[in-house]
Design an enzyme around this catalytic site. Structure first.
Site, PDB file in Angstrom:
ATOM      1  N   HIS A  39       8.320  62.730  12.522  1.00 23.37           N
ATOM      2  CA  HIS A  39       8.131  63.314  11.195  1.00 23.37           C
ATOM      3  C   HIS A  39       8.607  64.757  11.229  1.00 23.37           C
ATOM      4  O   HIS A  39       8.733  65.362  12.301  1.00 23.37           O
ATOM      5  CB  HIS A  39       6.651  63.300  10.785  1.00 23.37           C
ATOM      6  CG  HIS A  39       6.040  61.938  10.721  1.00 23.37           C
ATOM      7  ND1 HIS A  39       6.485  60.968   9.872  1.00 23.37           N
ATOM      8  CD2 HIS A  39       4.999  61.399  11.410  1.00 23.37           C
ATOM      9  CE1 HIS A  39       5.743  59.870  10.030  1.00 23.37           C
ATOM     10  NE2 HIS A  39       4.847  60.104  10.959  1.00 23.37           N
ATOM     11  N   GLU A 108       5.807  57.630   1.020  1.00 25.21           N
ATOM     12  CA  GLU A 108       6.142  58.582  -0.036  1.00 25.21           C
ATOM     13  C   GLU A 108       5.592  59.973   0.258  1.00 25.21           C
ATOM     14  O   GLU A 108       5.478  60.807  -0.630  1.00 25.21           O
ATOM     15  CB  GLU A 108       5.594  58.089  -1.382  1.00 25.21           C
ATOM     16  CG  GLU A 108       4.087  57.999  -1.471  1.00 25.21           C
ATOM     17  CD  GLU A 108       3.513  56.708  -0.903  1.00 25.21           C
ATOM     18  OE1 GLU A 108       2.322  56.450  -1.146  1.00 25.21           O
ATOM     19  OE2 GLU A 108       4.235  55.963  -0.215  1.00 25.21           O
ATOM     20  N   GLY A 177       4.478  44.117   5.313  1.00 21.65           N
ATOM     21  CA  GLY A 177       4.834  43.321   4.147  1.00 21.65           C
ATOM     22  C   GLY A 177       5.905  42.295   4.452  1.00 21.65           C
ATOM     23  O   GLY A 177       6.551  42.334   5.510  1.00 21.65           O
TER      24      GLY A 177
END
Length: 303
Positions: A39, A108, A177
């Site tokens: 990150h 997000e 997912g």
């Protein structure tokens, strides 16, 4: 068989020598791999030091010999496949073929906003990830790549001398997912799940979710014509998850539950000065539970 052990060392350790000391300690403990977050910042630790994953891994490559190193996870939020592939190829050379790359669609959060890009829906992030991962796969396999895609373009992109690991270094795909699990089954040599994330998640809920995700990965692998054991399955204990480390019995039970779910590896946050991750007092318990971290032969780099 007891899952192997991997360690997460956060890139906020200051000075950098502290990060390298943690990586070396993890190697001596016999963990299979050391991962670090990729990150630009992290909300929980946004006001403190935070270093770049790629240069940290380059430094770690120079002071370790056997442990595998990698990102968990890199995403399209700020990584373009062409320069990132060059960095990964170089890291694979520096490590002598010990690099793995964890990849994911990206959230997000701050990493998605720092470059000023407009917010994306979950479906848009999934589509972007599919294109990004497909191009990264091609770039790391082929010496020269030209691709004109909806979001990413590569023109005469050279990857020489290429990865040490052939046909490319391994991907560990973060997926929960359906679309991401499909990509894990198509491109992955590893899969990682954080389970349902958050300090309020109860253990039974966490185990049930991980087991369900593992079952769905098996179905996705079958749809891609791959065997159920073609992918190393990793479950990560979150930074704020303390219940697995309450006692030897509790940790042994957690490993047994994960084994039943088909999990091959457990990732834990290496003990930290702020008390998060594995409690320092429980580290020997965790290492002992895995023996010498139960080293297994490495799966090949390609599909």
């Amino acid at each position: 068989m007891t899952p192997t052990l991997a360690a997460l060392v956060l890139p906020d350790r200051h000075p950098v020598a502290s990060f390298l000391a943690d990586v070396q300690e993890a190697e001596r403990a016999g963990v299979r791999a050391v991962w670090t977050y990729d990150h630009l910042t992290w909300p929980l630790l946004a006001d403190g030091p935070w270093y770049g994953a790629v240069p940290l891994l380059a430094a770690a490559a120079m002071c370790t010999e056997t442990v595998r190193l990698g990102t968990q996870v890199a995403s399209p939020n700020f990584r373009h496949p062409v320069p990132f592939a060059k960095e990964l190829m170089t890291l694979d050379q520096l490590t002598g073929g010990r690099l793995e790359v964890g990849v994911g669609a990206g959230t997000e959060g701050p990493d998605a906003l720092v470059l000023g890009d407009p917010p994306l829906s979950r479906a848009e992030r999934a589509e972007r990830f599919a294109e990004w991962l497909g191009l990264l796969d091609q770039l790391l396999r082929e010496p020269v790549t030209t691709v004109h895609g909806p979001r990413y373009t590569a023109v005469d992109a050279h990857q020489l001398p290429g990865c040490v690991q052939q046909p490319r270094l391994p991907f560990t795909v973060a997926a929960t997912g359906p679309r991401a699990l499909q990509l894990a089954a198509r491109y992955g040599q590893g899969w990682v799940t954080y389970g349902p994330y958050g300090p309020s998640v109860e253990p039974e809920e966490w185990f049930a979710a991980v087991a369900d995700q593992s079952r769905r990965l098996t179905g996705a692998l079958a749809a891609e014509g791959r065997a159920a054991d073609a992918v190393r399955r990793s479950a990560q204990f979150g930074l704020e998850m303390h219940w697995p480390f309450e006692s030897r019995e509790r940790y042994a039970d957690a490993l047994g539950r994960l084994t039943e779910a088909g999990i091959d590896e457990v990732s834990v946050h290496w003990p930290r000065p702020d008390g998060r991750g594995v409690p320092a007092a429980a580290l020997s318990m965790v290492v002992d539970a895995h023996g010498s971290a139960g080293r297994r032969p490495e799966r090949g780099g390609g599909n």
